[in-house]
Write a protein that holds these residues in place. Structure first.
Motif, PDB file in Angstrom:
ATOM      1  N   ASP A 114       0.833  -1.206   0.000  1.00 15.41           N
ATOM      2  CA  ASP A 114       0.000   0.000   0.000  1.00 15.41           C
ATOM      3  C   ASP A 114       0.863   1.249   0.000  1.00 15.41           C
ATOM      4  N   VAL A 115       2.035   1.149   0.579  1.00 12.12           N
ATOM      5  CA  VAL A 115       3.011   2.238   0.609  1.00 12.12           C
ATOM      6  C   VAL A 115       4.392   1.593   0.560  1.00 12.12           C
ATOM      7  N   VAL A 116       5.324   2.241  -0.148  1.00 13.26           N
ATOM      8  CA  VAL A 116       6.674   1.701  -0.316  1.00 13.26           C
ATOM      9  C   VAL A 116       7.668   2.615   0.389  1.00 13.26           C
ATOM     10  N   VAL A 117       8.490   2.017   1.248  1.00 15.71           N
ATOM     11  CA  VAL A 117       9.586   2.722   1.903  1.00 15.71           C
ATOM     12  C   VAL A 117      10.871   2.091   1.376  1.00 15.71           C
ATOM     13  N   ALA A 118      11.709   2.913   0.749  1.00 18.27           N
ATOM     14  CA  ALA A 118      12.956   2.396   0.182  1.00 18.27           C
ATOM     15  C   ALA A 118      14.147   2.901   0.978  1.00 18.27           C
ATOM     16  N   LEU A 119      14.979   1.969   1.391  1.00 17.25           N
ATOM     17  CA  LEU A 119      16.257   2.274   2.015  1.00 17.25           C
ATOM     18  C   LEU A 119      17.328   2.110   0.943  1.00 17.25           C
ATOM     19  N   PRO A 120      18.551   2.546   1.204  1.00 18.20           N
ATOM     20  CA  PRO A 120      19.589   2.381   0.184  1.00 18.20           C
ATOM     21  C   PRO A 120      19.736   0.921  -0.227  1.00 18.20           C
ATOM     22  N   ILE A 142      14.515   6.754   2.337  1.00 20.39           N
ATOM     23  CA  ILE A 142      15.234   7.263   3.505  1.00 20.39           C
ATOM     24  C   ILE A 142      16.681   6.811   3.463  1.00 20.39           C
ATOM     25  N   GLY A 143      17.551   7.777   3.720  1.00 20.63           N
ATOM     26  CA  GLY A 143      18.978   7.507   3.736  1.00 20.63           C
ATOM     27  C   GLY A 143      19.730   8.670   3.110  1.00 20.63           C
ATOM     28  N   PRO A 144      21.023   8.514   2.947  1.00 15.49           N
ATOM     29  CA  PRO A 144      21.814   9.574   2.332  1.00 15.49           C
ATOM     30  C   PRO A 144      21.369   9.804   0.882  1.00 15.49           C
ATOM     31  N   ILE A 145      21.256  11.060   0.502  1.00 16.83           N
ATOM     32  CA  ILE A 145      20.786  11.407  -0.853  1.00 16.83           C
ATOM     33  C   ILE A 145      21.611  10.718  -1.926  1.00 16.83           C
ATOM     34  N   ASP A 146      22.925  10.648  -1.733  1.00 12.75           N
ATOM     35  CA  ASP A 146      23.769  10.046  -2.770  1.00 12.75           C
ATOM     36  C   ASP A 146      23.552   8.541  -2.913  1.00 12.75           C
ATOM     37  N   ALA A 147      22.845   7.921  -1.976  1.00 11.55           N
ATOM     38  CA  ALA A 147      22.532   6.496  -2.084  1.00 11.55           C
ATOM     39  C   ALA A 147      21.367   6.249  -3.045  1.00 11.55           C
ATOM     40  N   GLY A 154      11.812  13.988  -8.727  1.00 18.50           N
ATOM     41  CA  GLY A 154      10.687  14.231  -7.832  1.00 18.50           C
ATOM     42  C   GLY A 154      10.507  13.189  -6.749  1.00 18.50           C
ATOM     43  N   THR A 155      11.335  12.152  -6.742  1.00 15.92           N
ATOM     44  CA  THR A 155      11.238  11.125  -5.701  1.00 15.92           C
ATOM     45  C   THR A 155      11.564  11.760  -4.359  1.00 15.92           C
ATOM     46  N   ARG A 156      10.733  11.530  -3.386  1.00 12.12           N
ATOM     47  CA  ARG A 156      10.941  12.105  -2.053  1.00 12.12           C
ATOM     48  C   ARG A 156      11.996  11.295  -1.304  1.00 12.12           C
ATOM     49  N   ILE A 157      13.077  11.985  -0.912  1.00 14.02           N
ATOM     50  CA  ILE A 157      14.164  11.364  -0.157  1.00 14.02           C
ATOM     51  C   ILE A 157      14.323  12.144   1.135  1.00 14.02           C
ATOM     52  N   VAL A 158      14.273  11.442   2.263  1.00 16.17           N
ATOM     53  CA  VAL A 158      14.391  12.089   3.570  1.00 16.17           C
ATOM     54  C   VAL A 158      15.528  11.440   4.348  1.00 16.17           C
ATOM     55  N   SER A 159      15.941  12.109   5.420  1.00 20.74           N
ATOM     56  CA  SER A 159      17.011  11.563   6.248  1.00 20.74           C
ATOM     57  C   SER A 159      16.540  11.197   7.652  1.00 20.74           C
ATOM     58  N   ALA A 160      15.318  11.571   8.008  1.00 21.17           N
ATOM     59  CA  ALA A 160      14.809  11.307   9.361  1.00 21.17           C
ATOM     60  C   ALA A 160      13.674  10.285   9.326  1.00 21.17           C
ATOM     61  N   LEU A 161      13.752   9.299  10.202  1.00 23.11           N
ATOM     62  CA  LEU A 161      12.695   8.295  10.280  1.00 23.11           C
ATOM     63  C   LEU A 161      11.344   8.916  10.616  1.00 23.11           C
ATOM     64  N   GLU A 162      11.329   9.971  11.398  1.00 23.97           N
ATOM     65  CA  GLU A 162      10.070  10.639  11.743  1.00 23.97           C
ATOM     66  C   GLU A 162       9.318  11.078  10.485  1.00 23.97           C
ATOM     67  N   ASP A 163      10.058  11.518   9.464  1.00 24.51           N
ATOM     68  CA  ASP A 163       9.421  11.904   8.195  1.00 24.51           C
ATOM     69  C   ASP A 163       8.775  10.694   7.523  1.00 24.51           C
ATOM     70  N   VAL A 164       9.425   9.553   7.609  1.00 19.61           N
ATOM     71  CA  VAL A 164       8.866   8.313   7.046  1.00 19.61           C
ATOM     72  C   VAL A 164       7.598   7.946   7.807  1.00 19.61           C
ATOM     73  N   TYR A 165       7.656   8.001   9.129  1.00 19.95           N
ATOM     74  CA  TYR A 165       6.494   7.637   9.937  1.00 19.95           C
ATOM     75  C   TYR A 165       5.289   8.515   9.587  1.00 19.95           C
ATOM     76  N   GLN A 166       5.499   9.821   9.508  1.00 20.66           N
ATOM     77  CA  GLN A 166       4.411  10.738   9.178  1.00 20.66           C
ATOM     78  C   GLN A 166       3.854  10.449   7.784  1.00 20.66           C
ATOM     79  N   PHE A 167       4.743  10.174   6.826  1.00 19.14           N
ATOM     80  CA  PHE A 167       4.315   9.866   5.460  1.00 19.14           C
ATOM     81  C   PHE A 167       3.463   8.600   5.432  1.00 19.14           C
ATOM     82  N   VAL A 168       3.913   7.550   6.102  1.00 18.02           N
ATOM     83  CA  VAL A 168       3.175   6.286   6.108  1.00 18.02           C
ATOM     84  C   VAL A 168       1.813   6.477   6.775  1.00 18.02           C
TER      85      VAL A 168
END
Length: 183
Positions: A114-120, A142-147, A154-168
Motif C-alpha cells: 500500500d506504501v513503499v519505503v525504500a532504504l539504500p 530514507i537515507g543519504p541522498i547520494d545512495a 521528484g522522488t521524495r528522499i528524507v534523512s529522518a525516520l520521523e518523516d517516514v512515519y508521518q508519510f506512512v
C-alpha cells in the motif's frame, strides 16, 4: 490493515534505519512486506517479528528458480527466518542485464504494498523505486541522498525516520494531516 513494503539492500542491513522502522511498523499494527532475503529485508523483518504484541504479519515475496519436480523452488537462503507468510512466485530476481520491463518479483513487491519505503540498495531497489513511481504507489526513500542516484525526478528522499512515519501514517489514512503537530 495496510501493507508497508520495505525495499533495500540485500547485503547491507542499514540497521540504524531498518531496525527502528521494522519495530515501528509492528507497533502501528501494519503488515510488513519485504523480498524475504538478507540485508535490509532481514533486519527489518527481524525487528518487526520480535516486537512484543505485534498484530501484523511479515510477508516475504521470494525469488525462485525452476525445479524439476515442484515446478519452482525458492532460491537458497529464502525466506529468512523472520517471515511469517512466505510467498513463492515463479518470478526471478531482477537481473542487472534484464530490460526495465522484464517481469520479476519486484512487480509483486511493489504492487502488493500500500506504501513503499525504500532504504539504500542496489539495482533491485532502484527497480522497485522506478516501479513504485510507474504505478503511482506512495513512495518515500530514507537515507543519504547520494545512495539514491538514478531515482526518478521528484522522488521524495528524507534523512529522518520521523518523516517516514508521518508519510506512512498520512498515506494509509492513519492520521489527519491537517491536525496540528507537536512542536
Amino acid at each position: 490493515m495496510a501493507i508497508v513494503g520495505v525495499m533495500g539492500s540485500g547485503k547491507v542491513e542499514w540497521e540504524a534505519l531498518s531496525t527502528p522502522l521494522g519495530k515501528w511498523i509492528a507497533e502501528q499494527g501494519f503488515d510488513l512486506l519485504t523480498g524475504a532475503g538478507f540485508g535490509v529485508m532481514l533486519s527489518t523483518a527481524r525487528a518487526f517479528s520480535t516486537t512484543h504484541g505485534r498484530k501484523g504479519r511479515s510477508i516475504g515475496i521470494m525469488p525462485s528458480e525452476p525445479h524439476p519436480v515442484r515446478g519452482f523452488a525458492p532460491l537458497q537462503g529464502y525466506p529468512n527466518p523472520y517471515i511469517d507468510l512466505p510467498i513463492l512466485t515463479p518470478l526471478p530476481r531482477k537481473l542487472a542485464e534484464a530490460p526495465d520491463d522484464a517481469l520479476n518479483r519486484n512487480y509483486v513487491n511493489v504492487l502488493t504494498s500500500d506504501v513503499v519505503v525504500a532504504l539504500p540498495g542496489n539495482q533491485g531497489t532502484l527497480d522497485e523505486i522506478r516501479l513504485a513511481t510507474r504505478f503511482a504507489k506512495p513512495l518515500i526513500c530514507i537515507g543519504p541522498i547520494d545512495a539514491f542516484d538514478g531515482v526518478p525526478p521528484g522522488t521524495r528522499i528524507v534523512s529522518a525516520l520521523e518523516d517516514v512515519y508521518q508519510f506512512v501514517l498520512a498515506t494509509t489514512g492513519s492520521i489527519d494531516e491537517t491536525a496540528p503537530r507537536p512542536s
